[in-house]
Every structure is written in structure tokens, then in C-alpha cells.
Design an enzyme around this catalytic site. Structure first.
Site, PDB file in Angstrom:
ATOM      1  N   GLY A  20      12.534 -14.552  19.726  1.00 53.62           N
ATOM      2  CA  GLY A  20      12.766 -15.928  20.166  1.00 53.62           C
ATOM      3  C   GLY A  20      14.240 -16.262  20.053  1.00 53.62           C
ATOM      4  N   THR A  47       7.051 -22.934  29.061  1.00 49.02           N
ATOM      5  CA  THR A  47       6.767 -24.247  29.642  1.00 49.02           C
ATOM      6  C   THR A  47       6.509 -24.091  31.137  1.00 49.02           C
ATOM      7  OG1 THR A  47       8.191 -25.275  27.998  1.00 49.02           O
ATOM      8  CG2 THR A  47       7.704 -26.588  29.962  1.00 49.02           C
ATOM      9  N   GLU A 131      20.836 -26.622  29.515  1.00 49.52           N
ATOM     10  CA  GLU A 131      19.544 -27.031  28.951  1.00 49.52           C
ATOM     11  C   GLU A 131      19.760 -27.808  27.646  1.00 49.52           C
ATOM     12  OE1 GLU A 131      16.763 -23.766  29.059  1.00 49.52           O
ATOM     13  OE2 GLU A 131      15.355 -24.855  27.791  1.00 49.52           O
ATOM     14  N   ARG A 157       5.705 -58.840  14.497  1.00 48.77           N
ATOM     15  CA  ARG A 157       4.695 -58.567  13.461  1.00 48.77           C
ATOM     16  C   ARG A 157       4.971 -59.436  12.228  1.00 48.77           C
ATOM     17  NH1 ARG A 157      -0.388 -56.746  12.389  1.00 48.77           N
ATOM     18  NH2 ARG A 157      -0.487 -55.965  10.259  1.00 48.77           N
ATOM     19  N   GLN A 225       7.079 -45.845  10.222  1.00 47.33           N
ATOM     20  CA  GLN A 225       7.091 -46.600   8.961  1.00 47.33           C
ATOM     21  C   GLN A 225       7.144 -48.107   9.220  1.00 47.33           C
ATOM     22  OE1 GLN A 225       6.586 -44.607   6.524  1.00 47.33           O
ATOM     23  NE2 GLN A 225       6.407 -46.222   5.005  1.00 47.33           N
ATOM     24  N   GLY A 228       3.906 -49.359  10.397  1.00 45.00           N
ATOM     25  CA  GLY A 228       2.821 -49.224   9.421  1.00 45.00           C
ATOM     26  C   GLY A 228       1.642 -48.478  10.029  1.00 45.00           C
ATOM     27  N   GLY A 253      16.939 -23.238  21.607  1.00 44.18           N
ATOM     28  CA  GLY A 253      17.784 -22.874  20.455  1.00 44.18           C
ATOM     29  C   GLY A 253      17.514 -23.834  19.310  1.00 44.18           C
ATOM     30  N   GLU A 256      19.011 -24.220  13.467  1.00 43.35           N
ATOM     31  CA  GLU A 256      19.733 -23.173  12.723  1.00 43.35           C
ATOM     32  C   GLU A 256      20.622 -22.356  13.656  1.00 43.35           C
ATOM     33  OE1 GLU A 256      16.398 -23.758  12.529  1.00 43.35           O
ATOM     34  OE2 GLU A 256      16.442 -24.757  10.586  1.00 43.35           O
TER      35      GLU A 256
HETATM   36  C1  LIG Z   1       6.542 -26.302  23.242  1.00 49.78           C
HETATM   37  C2  LIG Z   1       7.503 -25.164  23.423  1.00 49.78           C
HETATM   38  C3  LIG Z   1       7.986 -24.894  24.688  1.00 49.78           C
HETATM   39  C4  LIG Z   1       8.847 -23.817  24.891  1.00 49.78           C
HETATM   40  N1  LIG Z   1       9.254 -23.509  26.156  1.00 49.78           N
HETATM   41  C5  LIG Z   1       9.903 -22.345  26.380  1.00 49.78           C
HETATM   42  C6  LIG Z   1      10.190 -21.924  27.714  1.00 49.78           C
HETATM   43  O1  LIG Z   1       9.910 -22.608  28.692  1.00 49.78           O
HETATM   44  N2  LIG Z   1      10.788 -20.705  27.883  1.00 49.78           N
HETATM   45  C7  LIG Z   1      11.128 -19.906  26.833  1.00 49.78           C
HETATM   46  O2  LIG Z   1      11.636 -18.843  27.062  1.00 49.78           O
HETATM   47  N3  LIG Z   1      10.887 -20.296  25.554  1.00 49.78           N
HETATM   48  C8  LIG Z   1      10.282 -21.489  25.295  1.00 49.78           C
HETATM   49  N4  LIG Z   1      10.012 -21.885  24.012  1.00 49.78           N
HETATM   50  C9  LIG Z   1      10.388 -21.002  22.918  1.00 49.78           C
HETATM   51  C10 LIG Z   1      11.553 -21.496  22.068  1.00 49.78           C
HETATM   52  O3  LIG Z   1      12.765 -21.402  22.786  1.00 49.78           O
HETATM   53  C11 LIG Z   1      11.555 -20.677  20.768  1.00 49.78           C
HETATM   54  O4  LIG Z   1      10.405 -21.076  20.033  1.00 49.78           O
HETATM   55  C12 LIG Z   1      12.802 -20.861  19.954  1.00 49.78           C
HETATM   56  O5  LIG Z   1      13.925 -20.319  20.594  1.00 49.78           O
HETATM   57  C13 LIG Z   1      12.687 -20.207  18.572  1.00 49.78           C
HETATM   58  O6  LIG Z   1      12.222 -18.907  18.674  1.00 49.78           O
HETATM   59  P1  LIG Z   1      10.953 -18.450  17.788  1.00 49.78           P
HETATM   60  O7  LIG Z   1       9.888 -19.453  17.945  1.00 49.78           O
HETATM   61  O8  LIG Z   1      10.647 -17.047  18.096  1.00 49.78           O
HETATM   62  O9  LIG Z   1      11.450 -18.566  16.280  1.00 49.78           O
HETATM   63  P2  LIG Z   1      12.223 -17.431  15.459  1.00 49.78           P
HETATM   64  O10 LIG Z   1      13.350 -16.910  16.247  1.00 49.78           O
HETATM   65  O11 LIG Z   1      11.215 -16.494  14.913  1.00 49.78           O
HETATM   66  O12 LIG Z   1      12.810 -18.320  14.265  1.00 49.78           O
HETATM   67  C14 LIG Z   1      12.019 -18.718  13.147  1.00 49.78           C
HETATM   68  C15 LIG Z   1      12.920 -19.488  12.183  1.00 49.78           C
HETATM   69  O13 LIG Z   1      14.002 -18.642  11.749  1.00 49.78           O
HETATM   70  C16 LIG Z   1      15.238 -19.275  12.056  1.00 49.78           C
HETATM   71  N5  LIG Z   1      16.240 -18.265  12.427  1.00 49.78           N
HETATM   72  C17 LIG Z   1      16.119 -17.291  13.359  1.00 49.78           C
HETATM   73  N6  LIG Z   1      17.265 -16.610  13.447  1.00 49.78           N
HETATM   74  C18 LIG Z   1      18.131 -17.173  12.575  1.00 49.78           C
HETATM   75  C19 LIG Z   1      19.490 -16.922  12.217  1.00 49.78           C
HETATM   76  N7  LIG Z   1      20.211 -15.953  12.802  1.00 49.78           N
HETATM   77  N8  LIG Z   1      20.059 -17.698  11.261  1.00 49.78           N
HETATM   78  C20 LIG Z   1      19.339 -18.706  10.685  1.00 49.78           C
HETATM   79  N9  LIG Z   1      18.065 -18.991  10.989  1.00 49.78           N
HETATM   80  C21 LIG Z   1      17.470 -18.232  11.916  1.00 49.78           C
HETATM   81  C22 LIG Z   1      14.943 -20.214  13.207  1.00 49.78           C
HETATM   82  O14 LIG Z   1      15.911 -21.227  13.313  1.00 49.78           O
HETATM   83  C23 LIG Z   1      13.572 -20.721  12.836  1.00 49.78           C
HETATM   84  O15 LIG Z   1      13.687 -21.752  11.896  1.00 49.78           O
HETATM   85  C24 LIG Z   1       9.239 -23.003  23.782  1.00 49.78           C
HETATM   86  C25 LIG Z   1       8.785 -23.326  22.495  1.00 49.78           C
HETATM   87  C26 LIG Z   1       7.934 -24.383  22.312  1.00 49.78           C
HETATM   88  C27 LIG Z   1       7.452 -24.686  20.912  1.00 49.78           C
END
Ligand SMILES: Cc1cc2nc3c(=O)[nH]c(=O)nc-3n(C[C@H](O)[C@H](O)[C@H](O)COP(=O)(O)OP(=O)(O)OC[C@H]3O[C@@H](n4cnc5c(N)ncnc54)[C@H](O)[C@@H]3O)c2cc1C
Length: 268
Positions: A20, A47, A131, A157, A225, A228, A253, A256
Site C-alpha cells: 500500500g 474506489t 489527488e 439547542r 460532542q 451530544g 498516502g 505517516e
Molecule cells: C476506502 C478506501 C479507498 C481507497 N481507494 C483506493 C483507490 O482507489 N486506489 C488505490 O490504489 N488505493 C486505494 N486505497 C488504498 C490506500 O491508498 C491505502 O490504504 C494506503 O495507501 C495505505 O496503504 P495500506 O492500507 O496498505 O497500509 P500500509 O502501507 O500497510 O500501512 C500500515 C500503517 O503503517 C504505516 N507505514 C507504512 N509505511 C510507513 C513508513 N515508511 N513510515 C512510517 N509509517 C509507515 C502507515 O502509515 C499505516 O499507518 C483506498 C483505501 C481505502 C481505505
């Protein structure tokens, strides 16, 4: 472009079950054979994945290659080997679908390649700046609406025989919301102006996205909050704002990752 004219729905497929934040770690492969690429891999959290007419699929020529082997391919729905395997249930953003996609020996014409071959990573990073800018603007605009709604609610309220907006603690909550929104909004506009002038302000975009999306979450939380028990109910709009706002601190992104980019821009 049909998508820009609003006639077709597009999806952007970057994220995978095992990659991700680390975009360079994706493993969806598109190998070229003459006039075609053959795509194999899985995407997740996409998405519009279920309802799109086509997806821009981020692929690599080789699993072991890094940034240099990226290709962005338009894959149309209905292409054999392109399957929506699941629509995912989620906390908020219920008006958009989020899907898991599978590509199995999916033949895509070379004409569907966007940008130069092998330059996909650079183009994708450029797209992500746009984006993030949109995420920042959307988040702070949403926060402003929540703030206005909450202020109006607090004026109407009554508790202990008077509007709750008379209580200093409520006034201060509203003041904090309004002050944060005004300052972040100004920064978002300033950053958008730089972008509009042709600059590529990666640090400011990352800061704007980080701040605006965090403030949107804080504002939605404080709004609940102030309302309520009503704030927790689905028939009042702040409950939805609270759920929807949370996504922007993850999508395009995470917080973090924004901090990593900002740190790098300071040479840290
Ligand atoms: C509702 C929804 C819609 C989305 N739509 C799309 C879409 O249309 N297309 C698409 O491609 N993606 C999409 N995404 C994916 C989204 O971009 C990713 O979820 C996001 O980039 C984080 O990747 P991950 O979930 O794999 O988390 P991970 O990369 O596994 O990260 C997990 C945690 O570790 C932290 N972390 C990771 N690397 C580091 C680092 N180097 N330093 C510090 N902390 C770190 C992260 O910040 C996070 O807190 C969507 C996600 C959601 C929830």
C-alpha cells in the site's frame, strides 16, 4: 475523454494486498508480447472498482524491478481476465464502492499504455500530488460545512434554560474549530495557487493534506460532542462526516507517509 465528460467512471488501481504505502513494492506484472501486455496480479481497496468502466492499473514489467519498470495501463471492464472478486464493506464513504480486483492473463493492447513505457512511477507520483491537493481542499471544505452546521445547532439547542452556545466551553470548542479551519484553508489556497502557477510544491501539498485531513477529523469529532446524543445518531449529518472524514488520513498516502515526504523535503 469520456471520463472527464462524466460519461464513464474510472478507477485507479495502485494498492495491493501486500503493498500500500510502499508503492514500489507492488507485484502486479505486465509483460509485453508484441502489441500486447499480459497482466497478472491483484489489487485491493479500489474506489469505483466495481462500477467503473475502466481502471488505470499500475503494473511492473518485472516483480524484481523497482521504480524504473512501471507501466500505467487502461484496462476496460469486460476484458477477459479482469474480474471484480469482492466489494468490500467499510466504515464510511458508503456512496462509493471499494473493490478487490483480479487480473489473470489479461491481454491489454499496447495502445492502452498511458505515458512512456517504464515511466509509470514518475507519472503516478505526479498524479498523486493532484489527488492530495484535492483531498486537502475537500477535507477542509467538509470541515467548514460541519462547523457551520454545529454552530447553528448550538445556537438553537437549549439546556438549563439557555442556548448551549452561551456556555463558554461550547463557545471555545466552536472558536477552536473555526480558527483551525480558517488557518488551514488559507494554507490550502496558498498551496493551490503555487500549483496553479505551474510549481510542483511537494512539501506544501503534503503539509496541506496532512493538516487539512487531521483538522477535518478533529472538527467532526468535536461536532459530535457539541451535538451530544444527537451527534451520534445517523439522522444527524455529523455522524456521517466523522466516518467519512477518517478515510482522508489514509487514502492517497497516510499521515505517516506525508510526514516522511515532508521530512525528506527538509533534508531529514
Ligand atoms: C476506502 C478506501 C479507498 C481507497 N481507494 C483506493 C483507490 O482507489 N486506489 C488505490 O490504489 N488505493 C486505494 N486505497 C488504498 C490506500 O491508498 C491505502 O490504504 C494506503 O495507501 C495505505 O496503504 P495500506 O492500507 O496498505 O497500509 P500500509 O502501507 O500497510 O500501512 C500500515 C500503517 O503503517 C504505516 N507505514 C507504512 N509505511 C510507513 C513508513 N515508511 N513510515 C512510517 N509509517 C509507515 C502507515 O502509515 C499505516 O499507518 C483506498 C483505501 C481505502 C481505505
Amino acid at each position: 475523454m469520456p471520463a472527464i465528460r462524466g460519461e464513464q467512471i474510472a478507477a485507479l488501481a495502485i494498492t495491493e494486498p501486500d503493498a500500500g504505502s510502499d508503492v514500489a513494492g507492488i507485484t502486479t506484472v505486465a509483460r509485453r508480447y508484441g502489441d500486447e501486455f499480459i497482466v497478472n496480479g491483484r489489487k485491493i481497496f479500489i474506489t469505483n472498482g466495481a462500477r467503473c468502466h475502466w481502471a488505470l492499473v499500475v503494473t511492473k514489467t518485472d516483480r524484481d524491478r523497482g521504480h524504473s519498470g512501471f507501466n500505467l495501463l487502461v484496462v476496460e471492464k469486460g476484458t477477459p481476465g479482469f474480474e471484480v472478486t469482492r466489494t468490500l464493506k467499510k466504515l464510511g464513504m458508503h456512496s462509493s464502492d471499494t473493490a478487490e480486483l483480479l487480473f489473470e492473463d489479461c491481454h491489454v493492447p499496447v495502445a492502452n499504455l498511458i505515458g512512456e513505457e517504464g515511466e509509470g512511477f514518475k507519472n503516478l507520483m505526479w498524479e498523486l500530488q493532484g489527488e492530495r491537493m484535492i483531498a486537502a481542499a475537500g477535507a477542509i471544505a467538509g470541515a467548514a460545512r460541519v462547523f457551520e452546521y454545529t454552530m447553528e445547532y448550538a445556537r438553537n439547542r437549549k439546556a438549563f434554560g439557555q442556548p448551549i452556545s452561551n456556555f463558554q466551553v461550547i463557545k471555545h470548542k466552536l472558536v477552536d474549530m473555526g480558527t483551525k479551519i480558517a488557518s488551514v484553508q488559507a494554507f490550502v489556497y496558498q498551496t493551490a495557487k503555487l500549483w496553479d502557477q505551474g510549481e510542483y510544491p511537494v512539501r506544501e501539498i503534503s503539509q496541506a493534506k496532512l493538516l487539512a485531513t487531521q483538522v477535518a477529523c478533529e472538527v467532526a469529532d468535536e461536532a459530535i460532542q457539541v451535538l451530544g446524543g444527537h451527534g451520534y445518531m445517523s439522522e444527524f449529518p455529523v455522524e456521517r462526516a466523522w466516518r467519512d472524514a477518517r478515510l482522508a488520513r489514509i487514502g492517497a498516502g497516510t499521515d505517516e507517509i506525508m510526514k516522511e515526504i515532508i521530512a525528506k523535503s527538509y533534508g531529514l
